[in-house]
Scaffold this motif. Sequence first.
Motif, PDB file in Angstrom:
ATOM      1  N   ALA A 180      20.242 -17.342 -24.943  1.00  0.00           N
ATOM      2  CA  ALA A 180      18.883 -17.639 -25.429  1.00  0.00           C
ATOM      3  C   ALA A 180      18.439 -19.037 -25.004  1.00  0.00           C
ATOM      4  CB  ALA A 180      18.842 -17.504 -26.948  1.00  0.00           C
ATOM      5  N   LEU A 181      19.362 -20.002 -25.074  1.00  0.00           N
ATOM      6  CA  LEU A 181      19.002 -21.378 -24.682  1.00  0.00           C
ATOM      7  C   LEU A 181      18.798 -21.461 -23.173  1.00  0.00           C
ATOM      8  CD1 LEU A 181      21.443 -23.423 -26.964  1.00  0.00           C
ATOM      9  CD2 LEU A 181      18.960 -23.279 -27.200  1.00  0.00           C
ATOM     10  N   LEU A 182      19.597 -20.685 -22.433  1.00  0.00           N
ATOM     11  CA  LEU A 182      19.427 -20.693 -20.973  1.00  0.00           C
ATOM     12  C   LEU A 182      18.033 -20.173 -20.607  1.00  0.00           C
ATOM     13  CD1 LEU A 182      20.412 -21.189 -18.139  1.00  0.00           C
ATOM     14  CD2 LEU A 182      21.464 -18.913 -18.151  1.00  0.00           C
ATOM     15  N   LYS A 183      17.608 -19.141 -21.311  1.00  0.00           N
ATOM     16  CA  LYS A 183      16.275 -18.590 -21.039  1.00  0.00           C
ATOM     17  C   LYS A 183      15.209 -19.664 -21.299  1.00  0.00           C
ATOM     18  CE  LYS A 183      13.570 -14.475 -21.566  1.00  0.00           C
ATOM     19  NZ  LYS A 183      13.623 -13.092 -22.031  1.00  0.00           N
ATOM     20  N   ARG A 184      15.361 -20.329 -22.444  1.00  0.00           N
ATOM     21  CA  ARG A 184      14.403 -21.365 -22.804  1.00  0.00           C
ATOM     22  C   ARG A 184      14.358 -22.471 -21.738  1.00  0.00           C
ATOM     23  NH1 ARG A 184      15.151 -23.423 -28.961  1.00  0.00           N
ATOM     24  NH2 ARG A 184      15.049 -21.240 -29.539  1.00  0.00           N
ATOM     25  N   VAL A 185      15.531 -22.861 -21.284  1.00  0.00           N
ATOM     26  CA  VAL A 185      15.600 -23.989 -20.357  1.00  0.00           C
ATOM     27  C   VAL A 185      15.133 -23.575 -18.957  1.00  0.00           C
ATOM     28  CG1 VAL A 185      17.985 -23.914 -19.497  1.00  0.00           C
ATOM     29  CG2 VAL A 185      16.988 -26.096 -20.141  1.00  0.00           C
ATOM     30  N   LEU A 186      15.385 -22.309 -18.577  1.00  0.00           N
ATOM     31  CA  LEU A 186      14.905 -21.846 -17.269  1.00  0.00           C
ATOM     32  C   LEU A 186      13.380 -21.735 -17.261  1.00  0.00           C
ATOM     33  CD1 LEU A 186      17.610 -19.174 -16.329  1.00  0.00           C
ATOM     34  CD2 LEU A 186      17.168 -21.320 -15.127  1.00  0.00           C
ATOM     35  N   LEU A 187      12.820 -21.271 -18.383  1.00  0.00           N
ATOM     36  CA  LEU A 187      11.354 -21.180 -18.474  1.00  0.00           C
ATOM     37  C   LEU A 187      10.730 -22.578 -18.443  1.00  0.00           C
ATOM     38  CD1 LEU A 187      10.998 -18.281 -21.070  1.00  0.00           C
ATOM     39  CD2 LEU A 187      10.515 -18.194 -18.606  1.00  0.00           C
TER      40      LEU A 187
END
Lengths: 166, 291
Positions: free
Chosen positions: B273-280
């Motif tokens: 979930a954090l990876l998604k946030r950081v990639l966005l």
Amino acid sequence: MSGEIKIAVTVNGRQVDATVSPRLLLSDFLRDSLRLTATHVGCEHGVCGACTILFDGQAARSCLLFAAQLDGHNIWTLEGLSASGDIADLQDAFSRHHALQCGYCTPGMLIVAHDFLKAHPSPTAADIQQGMSANLCRCTGYWHILDAVKEVAERRGRSPSVEDSE
Amino acid sequence: MKPAPFEYLSPKTTEAALDLLATHGSDARILAGGQSLVPLLNFRMARFKYLVDINGIAELDYIKLDNDMLRIGALTRYRTIETSAVVAHAAPLLAEATQHVAHLPIRTRGTIAGSLAHADPAGEYAAVMLALDGSVVVKSKSDHRTTQIGEFIQGMFTTDLNPDEMIVEVLVPQARGNQVFGFEEFARRPGDLAVVGIALRIDFDSYDGIEDARIVALGGSNGASRIAASEVEIKGHGLTVDQIERACRAAAEVDMHSDIHATAELRRHLCSALLKRVLLKAQRREREAGT
């Protein structure tokens, strides 16, 4: 093996010369040696923030510093800050907003709020929440503390001359 | 809650500190910011015959940019890094991550080299250093070496530092124009130790493709480590919805542990979930920068 250490430190604007044992924590030095008991001791491992003081002008945990490290440095405790009048507006706001119940955390809260507002002159509500999260209070539920700090931030923002005169 | 007795030594130069470490070896421990060491001493989980207090060594407190390399003295405090215009420009990821490091009164004292030498698996700086290919300059009385952070930190609370050595400088390659960064972490309260965090660096090529990437998770039992399976999903591609989904799915498979703060399952979920946030976030930043 643990020789005594000589220190010359400024506490609340006053020069103090002392000889201390290496393992004496700054919090205990302030309370027991100097009888400055506004600095409260809660957890003694840097979590609760009740022992927060100003070390060379910046908020720091006094339970994570040794008195032996003080030589040549400048310490302010709540006694000195209170007498200076620098935090009179914070103290007044804490009182009016009921930002304390038992009062144990209050010295640390006031000092963190003081340092935070110096570093962040026009904070958002979220900034204040993050800044004040440094310290624990077990009575108030925090909202009253945040309200008090927010009011002072707004008032100080409206009268910049007060900030400039520091 | 009081430390066991020790002898207090306060050298004023790096040379004098290294002399003391050479003499006392593992009986001595360096006291820098003390924000992790002093709690361990107060709990008597750690005892040392000598504490070598390096706080008086002014020559170890600096930030300078030197030929595309950001050089940070060992004694530089989090708060100095947080407010440094040089760091904000040359290592924006380090500046962004520093906002997540503990609380203001802790950042006043804690130091960059202390954080790396302590090697707490939830430490933000180890992850940032891995993402930025950073290294540490380590000295002893008779020797000095520069070691990549990935080799320096060997696991939870474990580094390759010898008892007679100390970190004197931290090296971070300066950010380049084709790079985008991001940092996210989850903690119970702001300033608490992270349960999981993600540090990201993406190097774009001139066609909006991804030339190279570092995806680093912190909070695992071995501390900061790259998620190679997620890096592979975006490397050679762009930051498309598809690639982001694939990278996040891969991050949900990483090896994590359960403890009192979170189950392994929650940690894996947070990673993804954090990876998604950081990639966005990186995607937004790339568009804003117009790279």
